[in-house]
Structures are given as C-alpha cells and as structure tokens.
Scaffold this motif. Structure first.
Motif, short mmCIF file in Angstrom:
data_model
loop_
_atom_site.label_atom_id
_atom_site.label_comp_id
_atom_site.label_asym_id
_atom_site.label_seq_id
_atom_site.Cartn_x
_atom_site.Cartn_y
_atom_site.Cartn_z
N ARG A 69 -9.10 7.84 -7.06
CA ARG A 69 -8.27 7.64 -8.27
C ARG A 69 -7.78 8.99 -8.80
NH1 ARG A 69 -11.56 4.72 -10.25
NH2 ARG A 69 -10.67 2.74 -9.68
N MET A 70 -8.66 9.97 -8.88
CA MET A 70 -8.29 11.30 -9.35
C MET A 70 -7.26 11.91 -8.42
SD MET A 70 -8.96 14.86 -8.66
CE MET A 70 -10.38 14.81 -7.61
N ALA A 71 -7.46 11.77 -7.11
CA ALA A 71 -6.53 12.33 -6.14
C ALA A 71 -5.15 11.68 -6.28
CB ALA A 71 -7.07 12.15 -4.72
N ARG A 72 -5.11 10.36 -6.45
CA ARG A 72 -3.83 9.67 -6.60
C ARG A 72 -3.12 10.15 -7.87
NH1 ARG A 72 -0.32 8.72 -3.61
NH2 ARG A 72 -1.52 7.33 -2.29
N ASP A 73 -3.86 10.37 -8.93
CA ASP A 73 -3.25 10.87 -10.17
C ASP A 73 -2.59 12.23 -9.94
OD1 ASP A 73 -4.06 8.61 -11.55
OD2 ASP A 73 -5.78 9.59 -12.51
N ILE A 74 -3.24 13.08 -9.17
CA ILE A 74 -2.69 14.41 -8.90
C ILE A 74 -1.52 14.32 -7.92
CG2 ILE A 74 -3.18 16.64 -7.79
CD1 ILE A 74 -6.03 16.40 -9.03
N LEU A 75 -1.66 13.53 -6.87
CA LEU A 75 -0.62 13.43 -5.86
C LEU A 75 0.64 12.73 -6.37
CD1 LEU A 75 -2.69 12.44 -2.70
CD2 LEU A 75 -1.59 14.64 -3.13
N GLY A 76 0.48 11.80 -7.27
CA GLY A 76 1.61 10.97 -7.67
C GLY A 76 1.72 9.77 -6.74
N ALA A 77 2.76 8.99 -6.93
CA ALA A 77 2.89 7.70 -6.25
C ALA A 77 3.26 7.80 -4.78
CB ALA A 77 3.91 6.83 -6.98
N GLU A 78 4.05 8.78 -4.39
CA GLU A 78 4.63 8.79 -3.05
C GLU A 78 3.77 9.37 -1.93
OE1 GLU A 78 7.44 7.21 -2.15
OE2 GLU A 78 7.38 6.47 -4.20
N PRO A 79 3.12 10.50 -2.10
CA PRO A 79 2.39 11.10 -0.97
C PRO A 79 1.31 10.18 -0.41
CG PRO A 79 2.66 12.71 -2.71
CD PRO A 79 3.09 11.38 -3.28
N MET A 80 1.07 10.31 0.88
CA MET A 80 0.00 9.55 1.53
C MET A 80 -1.36 10.04 1.01
SD MET A 80 1.15 9.19 5.51
CE MET A 80 1.66 10.89 5.75
N LEU A 81 -2.25 9.11 0.83
CA LEU A 81 -3.62 9.42 0.45
C LEU A 81 -4.52 8.68 1.44
CD1 LEU A 81 -5.75 10.72 -1.29
CD2 LEU A 81 -5.43 8.89 -2.98
N CYS A 82 -4.99 9.41 2.43
CA CYS A 82 -5.75 8.84 3.56
C CYS A 82 -7.20 9.27 3.43
CB CYS A 82 -5.16 9.34 4.88
SG CYS A 82 -3.38 9.14 5.01
N VAL A 83 -8.00 8.48 2.75
CA VAL A 83 -9.39 8.85 2.49
C VAL A 83 -10.29 8.38 3.63
CG1 VAL A 83 -9.05 8.78 -0.01
CG2 VAL A 83 -9.93 6.77 1.14
N GLU A 84 -11.36 9.10 3.82
CA GLU A 84 -12.38 8.75 4.81
C GLU A 84 -13.51 8.04 4.10
OE1 GLU A 84 -16.38 9.40 6.59
OE2 GLU A 84 -15.59 10.11 4.70
N GLN A 85 -14.05 6.99 4.73
CA GLN A 85 -15.19 6.28 4.16
C GLN A 85 -16.20 5.98 5.25
OE1 GLN A 85 -16.08 5.24 0.81
NE2 GLN A 85 -17.91 5.20 2.08
N LYS A 86 -17.42 6.53 5.08
CA LYS A 86 -18.52 6.24 6.00
C LYS A 86 -19.07 4.84 5.66
CE LYS A 86 -20.01 11.04 6.47
NZ LYS A 86 -18.64 11.44 6.44
N VAL A 87 -19.36 4.05 6.69
CA VAL A 87 -19.88 2.71 6.49
C VAL A 87 -21.02 2.45 7.47
CG1 VAL A 87 -17.69 1.80 5.61
CG2 VAL A 87 -18.17 1.66 8.05
N ILE A 88 -22.01 1.69 7.00
CA ILE A 88 -23.17 1.35 7.83
C ILE A 88 -23.41 -0.15 7.67
CG2 ILE A 88 -25.62 1.73 8.27
CD1 ILE A 88 -25.30 4.47 6.83
N LEU A 89 -23.35 -0.88 8.77
CA LEU A 89 -23.64 -2.31 8.75
C LEU A 89 -25.16 -2.49 8.83
CD1 LEU A 89 -22.46 -5.17 8.75
CD2 LEU A 89 -22.37 -5.05 11.25
N GLU A 90 -25.77 -2.41 7.65
CA GLU A 90 -27.23 -2.53 7.56
C GLU A 90 -27.56 -3.00 6.15
OE1 GLU A 90 -30.72 -3.11 8.03
OE2 GLU A 90 -29.96 -2.08 9.81
#
Length: 189
Positions: A69-90
């Motif tokens: 959310r903070m990154a989107r506020d700084i980037l604005g609406a247009e730039p890509m925001l490609c976040v990484e998310q670690k996930v564990i199926l456990e």
C-alpha cells in the motif's frame, strides 16, 4: 563488493548511476519493436521514487501488504508494482513457522531488509532469533490454499499489479518448489 570488484555506495545514488549508465550503454543488437520495460528492486521511499521516475515500476521483495500500500502511494497509479510473496502450504503452525524461519534467516541479517521492516512497524525484538511469530505471520503466508490466496489477494487489494509467488516447500527453502500449491493456485489467477 569482493566478488565483482564493485564499490557499493549509498543504494539510491548507486542505483541512479547504474540506470544512467545503462541508458547510455552501447546497444548493438537489433532494437526491439517496443522498448524493454525495467523494474528495480525497491523497498524504501527514495528507491521507490527512483523506480517511479526512471523505471516502469518496482519489485519489492519480502514485504507485507502494508508495504505494498505504501509503495503504491509513492509510485502512483501507473507504474508496475510487482511484489514478491513467500508462501508455505502447511497448516501446522509449529512446522510452518520453522520452515518460514529457515527461509527468513539470511534476510534477517541484511541491513536493507531490517531497515525496511523497522520502517514498517516491526521492532528489533521481532527480528531476533529467526523472527517473532508476528513477523513470520505477516511476511510469509502459511496455511491452506484459501489462506494463501487471501494473503495474495491482500497485496492486490493494496495496489500490487503483480504478485510473484515464491513457494517454499515444507522441506525447506532450497527444496523443489511445492508444485501442488502452484497447481492449486494456477486456476485462481
């Protein structure tokens, strides 16, 4: 620094200089029809501003939806925001957090990640001894497919244009990715 013989200076100035050199470098191959888009790894506000101003967007790594959310506020609406998310199926919290801590270990020692997590409201005690339960539970999604999907969706709701899913096997960080999890999530996105 020792591996490539580079001097690692202040991150934003170093990245700005690198981008300028990249723009000025000689390109001998056939030019693509469309200029390639670049995103940079960006965690802090100044690096996110650089991503906004000189790139097509940012790729924050090991972040929470609040950071998104903070990154989107700084980037604005247009730039890509490609976040990484670690996930564990456990679903077993003891096992899930054990695997998550193994995955987080190397990053907990790196100043840029620690500074980002402190900026995001964690405290030093959250970052000690493999990370507090609160730190692990907010940065690495573990549980069943529904919980993982909800965590990924939280990044989209916070403004991500793309979520890079990094499945961590219950066998650890360097084991084969959990293909079962990827197959279950594939039809949802």
């Amino acid at each position: 620094e020792g591996v490539r013989g580079l001097t690692y200076g202040k991150p934003v100035a170093t990245m700005r200089r690198y981008l300028e050199q990249m723009d000025q470098s000689l390109y001998l191959a056939q030019k693509p029809e469309l200029p390639p888009q670049r995103v940079i790894a960006a965690l802090g506000p100044r690096m996110l501003e650089l991503a906004r101003d000189q790139c097509a967007g940012a790729h924050p790594y090991f972040v929470t939806p609040d950071h998104t959310r903070m990154a989107r506020d700084i980037l604005g609406a247009e730039p890509m925001l490609c976040v990484e998310q670690k996930v564990i199926l456990e679903t077993d919290p003891v096992l899930a957090r054990k695997v998550a801590r193994q995955s987080a270990e190397r990053y907990l020692a790196l100043p840029n990640y620690r500074n980002n997590w402190l900026r995001m409201g964690f405290n030093e005690s959250d970052l000690e001894n493999g990370g507090s339960d609160q730190f692990i539970d907010k940065t690495i999604i573990w549980g069943d497919v529904g919980k993982i999907q909800a965590g990924i969706d939280a990044h989209f709701d916070a403004g991500a244009s793309h979520v890079c899913i990094q499945p961590i096997s219950s066998a650890g960080n360097f084991a084969e990715p959990d293909m079962n999890l990827l197959e279950q999530l594939a039809g949802r996105y």
